[in-house]
Design an enzyme around this catalytic site. Structure first.
Site, PDB file in Angstrom:
ATOM      1  N   LYS A  92       0.496  -0.810  -0.172  1.00  0.00           N
ATOM      2  CA  LYS A  92       0.249  -0.003   0.239  1.00  0.00           C
ATOM      3  C   LYS A  92       0.904   1.403   0.076  1.00  0.00           C
ATOM      4  O   LYS A  92       1.864   1.792   0.623  1.00  0.00           O
ATOM      5  CB  LYS A  92      -1.055  -0.108   1.201  1.00  0.00           C
ATOM      6  CG  LYS A  92      -1.754   1.233   1.196  1.00  0.00           C
ATOM      7  CD  LYS A  92      -2.838   0.912   2.321  1.00  0.00           C
ATOM      8  CE  LYS A  92      -3.645   2.613   2.452  1.00  0.00           C
ATOM      9  NZ  LYS A  92      -4.680   2.350   3.550  1.00  0.00           N
ATOM     10  N   LYS A 151      -1.644  -1.303  -4.054  1.00  0.00           N
ATOM     11  CA  LYS A 151      -2.903  -0.606  -4.341  1.00  0.00           C
ATOM     12  C   LYS A 151      -2.232   0.748  -3.954  1.00  0.00           C
ATOM     13  O   LYS A 151      -1.353   0.771  -3.411  1.00  0.00           O
ATOM     14  CB  LYS A 151      -3.604  -0.319  -2.940  1.00  0.00           C
ATOM     15  CG  LYS A 151      -4.779   0.314  -1.764  1.00  0.00           C
ATOM     16  CD  LYS A 151      -5.453   0.502  -0.708  1.00  0.00           C
ATOM     17  CE  LYS A 151      -5.706   1.889  -0.591  1.00  0.00           C
ATOM     18  NZ  LYS A 151      -6.017   1.629   0.953  1.00  0.00           N
TER      19      LYS A 151
HETATM   20  C1  PBG Z   1      -7.151   3.259   5.475  1.00  0.00           C
HETATM   21  C2  PBG Z   1      -7.927   3.234   4.181  1.00  0.00           C
HETATM   22  C3  PBG Z   1      -7.738   4.469   3.492  1.00  0.00           C
HETATM   23  C4  PBG Z   1      -8.508   3.665   1.739  1.00  0.00           C
HETATM   24  C5  PBG Z   1      -8.526   2.626   2.507  1.00  0.00           C
HETATM   25  N1  PBG Z   1      -8.416   1.816   3.734  1.00  0.00           N
HETATM   26  C6  PBG Z   1      -7.439   5.763   3.052  1.00  0.00           C
HETATM   27  C7  PBG Z   1      -6.037   5.860   3.720  1.00  0.00           C
HETATM   28  O1  PBG Z   1      -4.746   4.936   3.295  1.00  0.00           O
HETATM   29  O2  PBG Z   1      -5.620   7.153   3.573  1.00  0.00           O
HETATM   30  C8  PBG Z   1      -8.120   4.479   0.829  1.00  0.00           C
HETATM   31  C9  PBG Z   1      -9.658   3.942  -0.307  1.00  0.00           C
HETATM   32  C10 PBG Z   1      -9.262   4.625  -1.281  1.00  0.00           C
HETATM   33  O3  PBG Z   1      -9.386   5.708  -1.720  1.00  0.00           O
HETATM   34  O4  PBG Z   1      -9.970   4.422  -2.230  1.00  0.00           O
HETATM   35  N2  PBG Z   1      -8.313   2.651   6.235  1.00  0.00           N
END
Ligand code: PBG
Length: 327
Positions: free
Chosen positions: A195, A248
């Protein structure tokens, strides 16, 4: 033996031919629909930076999830918008938390739908970070306690898959240990393994009200410059017991998806994140892109790169296009 013997255009002459030699196919079964669930009843709040997406109370969520399921989409993933936040994100791991309740409702009202749940405290903390904070630093090991409790209460509520997205070190092993000891040895973990600290999450943070109040997420989410490190993250999550690994965001990371595919035998998920969705919606609203085609081409590219599952806000619209093209 090149041209004129070889003419690659031969197989592109007609749609039946193109269809037969097509290498990648999308199916509604590949897709996971994310939903934002909020407290109360009969609530449906538009998210301005994500046209077509809403914060839903659990009664309306159940209706929408049933529609999505009827289109052949096997799974949803839930994010919670709680009514109160604190420093420790307590409402993320209380038994009657907003997502715990929504899971119960969905399991009851939409039988057969796979309910995945995000495991991360950022939507529940006043500071908006994915970990506990002390003197401006994000604590790793202390956060694992919260993640364990969140995963356990979600499992107790009936979740089918837990998906940690916090990027703390050791969270997959901690959650596996917690679930195994709490009587959930068969609960799969879909780890957000690679991520990246991406600007493409911005609309999600509007939706979930989870923008950090200080600093940024670069001390825990990955530097977008790093591919080898992404593979280390994936290797570690596999060792710690992940069942599915995720990359991601998706379109900016097709190389990471492809590298992950050739490295591990586990299923790979890719998250087409909020910003990827909103870019296409905005361009289409301006008449600059054909929305259905941009949507389908981006999803196809993610699948071609090697993703088995795609989490996407386009899941419903894409499933409709797929049904229309087969009828
Ligand atoms: C954190 C989380 C995020 C997303 C999914 N889980 C936000 C972040 O890391 O700031 C982002 C998903 C998206 O942008 O659609 N709980």
């Amino acid at each position: 033996m090149g041209f004129p013997i070889q003419r690659l255009r031969r197989l592109r002459q007609t749609e039946p031919l193109r269809r037969m030699v097509r290498e990648t196919r999308l199916s509604p079964s590949d897709l996971v629909h994310p939903f934002f669930v909020t407290v109360g009843r009969d609530r449906r709040e538009a998210i301005p930076s994500m046209p077509g997406q809403y914060r839903l109370s659990q009664d309306l969520l159940a209706k929408e999830a049933a529609e999505v399921h009827a289109l052949g989409i096997p799974a949803v993933i839930l994010f919670g918008i709680p009514d109160r936040k604190d420093e420790r994100g307590t409402s993320a791991y209380v038994p009657d938390g907003v997502v715990q309740q929504a899971v119960r409702t969905l399991k009851d009202q939409v039988p057969g739908l796979l309910v995945m749940t995000d495991v991360c405290i950022d939507e529940y903390t006043t500071h908006g970070h994915c970990g506990l904070v002390e003197n401006g630093r994000i604590l790793n090991d202390e956060t694992l306690t919260c993640l364990r409790a969140m995963a356990r209460t979600l499992a107790e509520a009936g979740a089918d898959v837990v998906a940690p997205s916090d990027m703390m070190d050791g969270r997959v092993a901690a959650i596996r240990d917690e679930l195994d000891h709490a009587g959930f040895p068969d609960m799969p973990i879909m780890a957000y393994s690679a991520k990246f600290a991406s600007c493409f999450y911005a609309p999600f943070r509007d939706a979930a009200d989870s923008r950090p109040t200080f600093g940024d997420r670069q001390s825990y989410q990955m530097d977008p410059a790093n591919l080898r490190e992404a593979l280390r993250e994936i290797d570690l999550d596999v060792e710690e017991g992940a069942d599915i690994v995720m990359v991601k965001p998706a379109l900016p990371c097709l190389d990471v998806i492809a590298a992950a595919r050739s490295r591990v035998t586990l299923p790979i998920a890719a998250y087409q994140v909020s910003g990827e969705y909103s870019m296409i919606k905005a361009a289409a609203a301006n008449g600059w892109l054909d929305e259905p085609r941009a949507m389908m081409e981006s999803l196809l590219a993610i699948k071609r790169a090697g993703a088995d599952l795609i989490v996407t806000y386009f899941a419903r619209a894409a499933a409709r296009v797929l049904h229309d093209s087969f009828s």
